[in-house]
Scaffold this active site. Structure first.
Site, PDB file in Angstrom:
ATOM      1  N   THR A  36      -9.700   3.523   6.073  1.00 18.45           N
ATOM      2  CA  THR A  36      -9.310   2.266   6.715  1.00 18.45           C
ATOM      3  C   THR A  36      -7.841   2.269   7.130  1.00 18.45           C
ATOM      4  O   THR A  36      -7.333   1.246   7.587  1.00 18.45           O
ATOM      5  CB  THR A  36      -9.554   1.079   5.764  1.00 18.45           C
ATOM      6  N   ALA A  37      -7.164   3.412   6.985  1.00 18.58           N
ATOM      7  CA  ALA A  37      -5.754   3.508   7.361  1.00 18.58           C
ATOM      8  C   ALA A  37      -5.632   4.109   8.763  1.00 18.58           C
ATOM      9  O   ALA A  37      -6.199   3.582   9.716  1.00 18.58           O
ATOM     10  CB  ALA A  37      -5.000   4.315   6.308  1.00 18.58           C
ATOM     11  N   TYR A  38      -4.915   5.214   8.903  1.00 12.82           N
ATOM     12  CA  TYR A  38      -4.705   5.837  10.214  1.00 12.82           C
ATOM     13  C   TYR A  38      -6.039   6.194  10.863  1.00 12.82           C
ATOM     14  O   TYR A  38      -6.221   6.067  12.077  1.00 12.82           O
ATOM     15  CB  TYR A  38      -3.830   7.080  10.034  1.00 12.82           C
ATOM     16  N   ASN A  39      -6.991   6.647  10.062  1.00  8.29           N
ATOM     17  CA  ASN A  39      -8.301   7.016  10.588  1.00  8.29           C
ATOM     18  C   ASN A  39      -8.948   5.874  11.361  1.00  8.29           C
ATOM     19  O   ASN A  39      -9.499   6.079  12.450  1.00  8.29           O
ATOM     20  CB  ASN A  39      -9.197   7.445   9.429  1.00  8.29           C
ATOM     21  N   ASN A  65      -4.718   9.576   1.445  1.00  4.65           N
ATOM     22  CA  ASN A  65      -5.286   8.950   2.645  1.00  4.65           C
ATOM     23  C   ASN A  65      -5.854   9.978   3.618  1.00  4.65           C
ATOM     24  O   ASN A  65      -7.048   9.993   3.884  1.00  4.65           O
ATOM     25  CB  ASN A  65      -4.235   8.099   3.360  1.00  4.65           C
ATOM     26  N   GLU A  66      -4.983  10.804   4.177  1.00  7.10           N
ATOM     27  CA  GLU A  66      -5.440  11.750   5.183  1.00  7.10           C
ATOM     28  C   GLU A  66      -4.465  12.906   5.356  1.00  7.10           C
ATOM     29  O   GLU A  66      -3.285  12.804   5.007  1.00  7.10           O
ATOM     30  CB  GLU A  66      -5.630  11.068   6.551  1.00  7.10           C
ATOM     31  N   ALA A  91     -11.132   6.593   0.725  1.00  2.18           N
ATOM     32  CA  ALA A  91     -10.082   5.625   0.394  1.00  2.18           C
ATOM     33  C   ALA A  91      -9.104   5.446   1.541  1.00  2.18           C
ATOM     34  O   ALA A  91      -8.533   4.369   1.724  1.00  2.18           O
ATOM     35  CB  ALA A  91      -9.341   6.056  -0.868  1.00  2.18           C
ATOM     36  N   ASP A 111       0.817  -1.215   0.000  1.00  2.00           N
ATOM     37  CA  ASP A 111       0.000   0.000   0.000  1.00  2.00           C
ATOM     38  C   ASP A 111       0.851   1.265   0.000  1.00  2.00           C
ATOM     39  O   ASP A 111       0.489   2.261  -0.634  1.00  2.00           O
ATOM     40  CB  ASP A 111      -0.928   0.002   1.217  1.00  2.00           C
TER      41      ASP A 111
END
Length: 256
Positions: free
Chosen positions: A156-159, A115-116, A153, A45
């Site tokens: 589902t990562a750091y968030n 991502n963020e 998108a 990723d």
């Protein structure tokens, strides 16, 4: 999708990904990424994010095959029938976030995040942030380790690790999520319309310095950060049928 005749292969640093790139290039041929009508990214990723950033202005679809660890944004690695898989792949369109950050010295920095965008305390002391949405103050003082704005998108990562919500791609919202909030104790964040402009003000910045990151671009000692969706930039990710990003995001909400 229609077929692709100009395929470029790019790979993460590491023997498995580099070896896979050589095999695929030998089998299917390749051209330069700047001339391709599709890019196949081999890695995890993190490498997919790098590839999306590198070719962000080309509006070229990118198909990832997992040669990393998590591979949430990647398809399963399989060397067979690649042209057919590319032609039959589903398209997921995403828009990055645009961050504008101002440092305590007055310098302005612009960056894009897939991502963020995250604000994080730089020292042992908690950060103090004021949060405004479309010019209206919504949180007068958030005492926390930080806060972030995530795309669907990137939800589902750091968030997700910060206990933020998982967002379907077509939900039309962004996630505003506090990171280890101390006060207000009961505030767990908010869902914002995708057109919202978020403004963070760093309170007491000399005593409680804060950094801002847009994916892997970091600005230290910020005093103000604005975040909004970059609707003028479109990213296209390709996924095998039955393994598209929308389904992965939905499935993530039912993992025990």
């Amino acid at each position: 999708m229609t077929g692709f005749s100009k395929i470029a292969f790019v790979a993460a640093r590491g023997e498995p990904a580099m070896a896979a790139r050589e095999r695929l290039a030998t089998r299917y041929g390749e051209i330069r990424p700047t001339e391709a009508d599709v890019i196949v990214a081999l890695g995890g990723d993190g490498f997919m994010l790098q590839t999306l950033h590198k070719y962000m202005t080309r509006d070229v679809p990118i198909y990832g095959m997992n040669q990393g660890t998590v591979g949430f944004l990647m398809n399963e690695y399989n060397e067979d029938a690649l042209p057919e898989r590319l032609a039959e792949a589903n398209v997921a369109e995403v828009h990055p976030l645009r961050m504008r950050a101002i440092s305590e010295g007055g310098a302005e920095y612009d960056a894009l995040a897939i991502n963020e965008v995250a604000l994080l305390r730089q020292t042992r002391q908690t950060a103090k942030l004021r949060i405004s949405i479309d010019g209206r103050v919504r949180v007068d003082e958030l005492i926390c380790d930080g806060a972030l704005v995530a795309t669907p998108a990137g939800s589902t990562a750091y968030n997700l690790s910060a206990h933020g919500p998982v967002l379907p791609l077509n939900a039309g919202v962004l996630a505003l999520t506090p990171i280890s909030a101390f006060r207000p104790r009961r505030w767990r964040g908010a869902l914002l319309p995708r057109g919202a402009k978020v403004r963070f003000e760093v309170l007491d910045n000399f005593k409680r310095p804060v950094s801002a990151t847009a994916d892997f671009n970091e600005v230290r000692d910020v005093v103000e950060v604005e975040v909004e969706e970059a609707r003028d930039i479109r990213l296209r990710l390709l996924f095998d049928a039955g393994h598209d990003l929308e389904e992965r995001i939905l499935s993530e909400q039912f993992v025990s």
